[in-house]
Design a protein around this motif. Structure first.
Motif, mmCIF file in Angstrom:
data_model
loop_
_atom_site.group_PDB
_atom_site.id
_atom_site.type_symbol
_atom_site.label_atom_id
_atom_site.label_comp_id
_atom_site.label_asym_id
_atom_site.label_seq_id
_atom_site.Cartn_x
_atom_site.Cartn_y
_atom_site.Cartn_z
ATOM 1 N N VAL A 144 0.818 -1.040 0.039
ATOM 2 C CA VAL A 144 0.097 0.017 -0.136
ATOM 3 C C VAL A 144 0.887 1.298 0.057
ATOM 4 N N ASN A 145 1.929 1.269 0.720
ATOM 5 C CA ASN A 145 2.870 2.314 0.912
ATOM 6 C C ASN A 145 3.571 2.448 -0.520
ATOM 7 N N THR A 146 4.089 1.463 -0.844
ATOM 8 C CA THR A 146 4.531 1.646 -2.235
ATOM 9 C C THR A 146 3.735 2.088 -3.368
ATOM 10 N N ARG A 147 2.425 1.625 -3.243
ATOM 11 C CA ARG A 147 1.483 2.247 -4.258
ATOM 12 C C ARG A 147 1.236 3.491 -4.010
ATOM 13 N N GLU A 148 1.050 3.817 -2.752
ATOM 14 C CA GLU A 148 0.821 5.240 -2.560
ATOM 15 C C GLU A 148 2.048 6.265 -3.084
ATOM 16 N N GLU A 149 3.270 5.672 -2.800
ATOM 17 C CA GLU A 149 4.624 6.384 -3.453
ATOM 18 C C GLU A 149 4.502 6.511 -4.837
ATOM 19 N N GLY A 150 4.023 5.342 -5.321
ATOM 20 C CA GLY A 150 4.081 5.459 -6.987
ATOM 21 C C GLY A 150 3.020 6.282 -7.327
ATOM 22 N N ILE A 151 1.991 6.488 -6.623
ATOM 23 C CA ILE A 151 0.694 7.310 -7.062
ATOM 24 C C ILE A 151 1.210 8.728 -6.595
ATOM 25 N N ARG A 152 1.915 9.089 -5.938
ATOM 26 C CA ARG A 152 2.384 10.329 -5.360
ATOM 27 C C ARG A 152 3.563 10.651 -6.456
ATOM 28 N N ASN A 153 4.535 9.605 -6.924
ATOM 29 C CA ASN A 153 5.352 10.099 -7.886
ATOM 30 C C ASN A 153 4.577 10.209 -9.276
ATOM 31 N N ALA A 154 3.584 9.633 -9.498
ATOM 32 C CA ALA A 154 3.040 9.656 -10.850
ATOM 33 C C ALA A 154 2.499 11.215 -10.711
ATOM 34 N N LEU A 155 1.539 11.502 -9.594
ATOM 35 C CA LEU A 155 1.050 12.789 -9.490
ATOM 36 C C LEU A 155 2.291 13.769 -9.510
ATOM 37 N N LEU A 156 3.304 13.749 -9.075
ATOM 38 C CA LEU A 156 4.477 14.702 -9.291
ATOM 39 C C LEU A 156 4.810 14.669 -11.031
ATOM 40 N N SER A 157 4.965 13.498 -11.565
ATOM 41 C CA SER A 157 5.398 13.582 -12.685
ATOM 42 C C SER A 157 4.387 14.147 -13.541
ATOM 43 N N ALA A 158 3.025 13.792 -13.115
ATOM 44 C CA ALA A 158 1.961 14.493 -14.248
ATOM 45 C C ALA A 158 2.005 16.140 -14.058
ATOM 46 N N GLU A 159 2.240 16.483 -12.630
ATOM 47 C CA GLU A 159 2.357 17.791 -12.431
ATOM 48 C C GLU A 159 3.543 18.571 -13.222
ATOM 49 N N ASN A 160 4.788 17.821 -13.074
ATOM 50 C CA ASN A 160 5.936 18.348 -13.711
ATOM 51 C C ASN A 160 5.721 18.257 -15.551
ATOM 52 N N ALA A 161 5.046 17.186 -15.830
ATOM 53 C CA ALA A 161 4.727 17.121 -17.527
ATOM 54 C C ALA A 161 3.850 18.221 -17.556
ATOM 55 N N LYS A 162 2.671 18.627 -16.704
ATOM 56 C CA LYS A 162 1.831 19.904 -17.078
ATOM 57 C C LYS A 162 2.533 20.897 -17.092
ATOM 58 N N LYS A 163 3.477 21.253 -16.152
ATOM 59 C CA LYS A 163 4.099 22.405 -16.375
ATOM 60 C C LYS A 163 5.136 22.512 -17.491
ATOM 61 N N GLU A 164 5.805 21.367 -17.879
ATOM 62 C CA GLU A 164 6.837 21.390 -18.911
ATOM 63 C C GLU A 164 5.808 21.462 -20.273
ATOM 64 N N MET A 165 4.549 20.989 -20.307
ATOM 65 C CA MET A 165 3.683 21.236 -21.320
ATOM 66 C C MET A 165 3.274 22.705 -21.550
ATOM 67 N N GLN A 166 2.907 23.057 -20.510
ATOM 68 C CA GLN A 166 2.818 24.845 -20.278
ATOM 69 C C GLN A 166 4.061 25.631 -20.944
ATOM 70 N N ASN A 167 5.146 25.095 -20.459
ATOM 71 C CA ASN A 167 6.465 25.772 -20.884
ATOM 72 C C ASN A 167 6.495 25.447 -22.620
ATOM 73 N N LEU A 168 6.356 24.305 -22.960
ATOM 74 C CA LEU A 168 6.555 24.017 -24.373
ATOM 75 C C LEU A 168 5.425 24.682 -25.189
ATOM 76 N N LYS A 169 4.246 24.760 -24.622
ATOM 77 C CA LYS A 169 3.150 25.658 -25.253
ATOM 78 C C LYS A 169 3.612 27.054 -25.333
ATOM 79 N N SER A 170 4.089 27.790 -24.300
ATOM 80 C CA SER A 170 4.446 29.135 -24.329
ATOM 81 C C SER A 170 5.761 29.175 -25.457
ATOM 82 N N ASP A 171 6.594 28.093 -25.169
ATOM 83 C CA ASP A 171 7.935 28.105 -26.209
ATOM 84 C C ASP A 171 7.124 28.375 -27.847
ATOM 85 N N ASN A 172 6.248 27.233 -27.954
ATOM 86 C CA ASN A 172 5.376 27.049 -29.221
ATOM 87 C C ASN A 172 4.956 28.659 -29.744
#
Length: 166
Positions: free
Chosen positions: A39-67
Motif C-alpha cells: 500500500v505504501n509502495t502504491r501510495e508512493e507510486g501514485i504520489r510520484n505519478a502525480l508529481l510526474s504529471a504535475e511536472n509534465a503539465k508544467k513542461e507542457m505549459q512551458n512548451l506551449k509558451s515556447d511554441n
C-alpha cells in the motif's frame, strides 16, 4: 441472544481469544507488513505519478509558451520577409519604370537627332538642287544675253565698271 449468554464458556472464549491474537500476530508478521508495504509502495507510486504529471503539465505549459513564442517569431519573420519582398518588388518596378523612361527619352533624342540629320541632309540636297537650277537658269540667261554682240559689250563694260568700284 439469551442462549449465547447462557451457554458462555470461558475455556472456549480463552482459546478463541488466543487463536484470534495468534492469527492477528501471524497476519501482522506475514500479511500486514507486506500489505502495508504494498500500500505504501502504491501510495508512493501514485504520489510520484502525480508529481510526474504535475511536472509534465508544467513542461507542457512551458512548451506551449515556447511554441507560441516560436509561432509569433515565425509570423513576425514571415511579415518581415513579405514586407521586404514587397519593397523589392516596388523597387524593381520603379527601376524598370525609370529604365523604360530613360530608354524612351534616349530613343526620342535619337529619333530627334535622326530627324535633324535627315532634315539637314534634305536641306543640303535642296540647296544643291536650287544652286544647280540657279546656275542652269543663269547660264541660259547669260547665253541669251551673250548671243547678241551689243549685249555682250554692254555686260563687259558694266562688269569692268563694277570691278573698279570695289
Amino acid at each position: 441472544m439469551d442462549k449465547l449468554i447462557n451457554d458462555f464458556s470461558f475455556g472456549l472464549f480463552f482459546w478463541a481469544l488466543i487463536i484470534f491474537v495468534g492469527l492477528v500476530l501471524l497476519l501482522k508478521k506475514f500479511a500486514w507488513k507486506p500489505i502495508l508495504d504494498a500500500v505504501n509502495t502504491r501510495e508512493e507510486g501514485i504520489r510520484n505519478a502525480l508529481l510526474s504529471a504535475e511536472n509534465a503539465k508544467k513542461e507542457m505549459q512551458n512548451l506551449k509558451s515556447d511554441n507560441e513564442k516560436l509561432l509569433a517569431d515565425a509570423r513576425a519573420e514571415r511579415e518581415s520577409m513579405l514586407k521586404e519582398a514587397r519593397e523589392i518588388k516596388e523597387k524593381m518596378i520603379l527601376d524598370a519604370k525609370t529604365e523604360a523612361q530613360v530608354q524612351g527619352e534616349k530613343m526620342i533624342s535619337q529619333a530627334k537627332a535622326a530627324i535633324t540629320a535627315e532634315k539637314n541632309a534634305a536641306m543640303a540636297e535642296l540647296k544643291n538642287q536650287v544652286s544647280s537650277l540657279s546656275l542652269e537658269i543663269a547660264e541660259k540667261v547669260l547665253r541669251d544675253e551673250l548671243s547678241n554682240k551689243d549685249s555682250q559689250a554692254k555686260l563687259v563694260e558694266k562688269m569692268l565698271g563694277d570691278a573698279k568700284l570695289n
